[in-house]
Design a protein around this motif. Sequence first.
Motif, PDB file in Angstrom:
ATOM      1  N   GLY A 131       0.783  -1.226   0.000  1.00  0.00           N
ATOM      2  CA  GLY A 131       0.000   0.000   0.000  1.00  0.00           C
ATOM      3  C   GLY A 131       0.814   1.275   0.000  1.00  0.00           C
ATOM      4  N   LYS A 132       2.071   1.205  -0.426  1.00  0.00           N
ATOM      5  CA  LYS A 132       2.927   2.393  -0.376  1.00  0.00           C
ATOM      6  C   LYS A 132       3.455   2.813  -1.738  1.00  0.00           C
ATOM      7  CE  LYS A 132       4.263   1.775   4.390  1.00  0.00           C
ATOM      8  NZ  LYS A 132       5.328   1.613   5.350  1.00  0.00           N
ATOM      9  N   ASP A 133       2.870   2.315  -2.809  1.00  0.00           N
ATOM     10  CA  ASP A 133       3.281   2.690  -4.173  1.00  0.00           C
ATOM     11  C   ASP A 133       4.777   2.481  -4.382  1.00  0.00           C
ATOM     12  OD1 ASP A 133       0.643   3.495  -4.722  1.00  0.00           O
ATOM     13  OD2 ASP A 133       1.039   5.480  -3.900  1.00  0.00           O
ATOM     14  N   ARG A 134       5.276   1.333  -3.926  1.00  0.00           N
ATOM     15  CA  ARG A 134       6.694   1.009  -4.043  1.00  0.00           C
ATOM     16  C   ARG A 134       6.872  -0.248  -4.880  1.00  0.00           C
ATOM     17  NH1 ARG A 134       8.828   1.227   2.187  1.00  0.00           N
ATOM     18  NH2 ARG A 134       8.640   3.477   2.494  1.00  0.00           N
ATOM     19  N   ILE A 135       8.020  -0.314  -5.524  1.00  0.00           N
ATOM     20  CA  ILE A 135       8.416  -1.499  -6.268  1.00  0.00           C
ATOM     21  C   ILE A 135       9.897  -1.713  -5.973  1.00  0.00           C
ATOM     22  CG2 ILE A 135       8.977  -0.216  -8.369  1.00  0.00           C
ATOM     23  CD1 ILE A 135       7.770  -2.528  -9.973  1.00  0.00           C
ATOM     24  N   ARG A 136      10.311  -2.953  -5.872  1.00  0.00           N
ATOM     25  CA  ARG A 136      11.713  -3.257  -5.562  1.00  0.00           C
ATOM     26  C   ARG A 136      12.375  -3.922  -6.763  1.00  0.00           C
ATOM     27  NH1 ARG A 136      13.495  -2.896  -0.179  1.00  0.00           N
ATOM     28  NH2 ARG A 136      11.819  -2.219   1.192  1.00  0.00           N
ATOM     29  N   ILE A 137      13.470  -3.295  -7.202  1.00  0.00           N
ATOM     30  CA  ILE A 137      14.229  -3.776  -8.360  1.00  0.00           C
ATOM     31  C   ILE A 137      15.704  -3.679  -8.025  1.00  0.00           C
ATOM     32  CG2 ILE A 137      14.770  -3.343 -10.792  1.00  0.00           C
ATOM     33  CD1 ILE A 137      11.963  -2.130 -11.065  1.00  0.00           C
ATOM     34  N   HIS A 138      16.465  -4.680  -8.416  1.00  0.00           N
ATOM     35  CA  HIS A 138      17.908  -4.694  -8.171  1.00  0.00           C
ATOM     36  C   HIS A 138      18.561  -3.465  -8.814  1.00  0.00           C
ATOM     37  CE1 HIS A 138      22.090  -6.068  -8.136  1.00  0.00           C
ATOM     38  NE2 HIS A 138      21.707  -6.931  -7.192  1.00  0.00           N
ATOM     39  N   TYR A 139      19.596  -2.943  -8.156  1.00  0.00           N
ATOM     40  CA  TYR A 139      20.283  -1.725  -8.590  1.00  0.00           C
ATOM     41  C   TYR A 139      20.711  -1.784 -10.060  1.00  0.00           C
ATOM     42  CZ  TYR A 139      23.810   1.966  -8.739  1.00  0.00           C
ATOM     43  OH  TYR A 139      24.529   3.080  -9.079  1.00  0.00           O
ATOM     44  N   ARG A 140      21.265  -2.882 -10.481  1.00  0.00           N
ATOM     45  CA  ARG A 140      21.768  -2.986 -11.857  1.00  0.00           C
ATOM     46  C   ARG A 140      20.651  -2.966 -12.894  1.00  0.00           C
ATOM     47  NH1 ARG A 140      25.119  -7.163  -9.446  1.00  0.00           N
ATOM     48  NH2 ARG A 140      27.113  -6.213  -8.921  1.00  0.00           N
TER      49      ARG A 140
END
Length: 131
Positions: free
Chosen positions: A17-26
């Motif tokens: 619910g925080k409008d976040r997505i997690r993607i590796h730095y590269r």
Amino acid sequence: MSTRRFVVRQAPEDDIGKDRIRIHYRRRQQAKRFSIMRVKNSHHSAVLCVLGLEGSEDDVQMDVDLRNAFGVKPNDEIDLELSEVGWFGKLTWYLSATDPAVHVPAWIGAWSFVLGLVGLVLSAAPLLAGK
């Protein structure tokens, strides 16, 4: 801007619910953590806060709301295009964020700015009128 293929994973509980997505730095074009970016595929486009991800570079972590919006389930593959947004896109994200801890202070700041401008104009009006 390039399209990259990811494997969808569930987001950590703190990201829901925080409008976040997690993607590796590269895989996020070397954008820093907490960068605001446009993320889109053929079904949906969203402006999201992009965080880091420890683990496989091929994974993307999305909460249930984002998975539904993008039309995917955990372990599905998805092609995403990432692009940076300008100051207006960032302002739009802050003002329209789902998380109250983000949008409430943003709206307070926006209203404070507007009221400050109104106060400045009202205090300068007599000077401009010649008195």
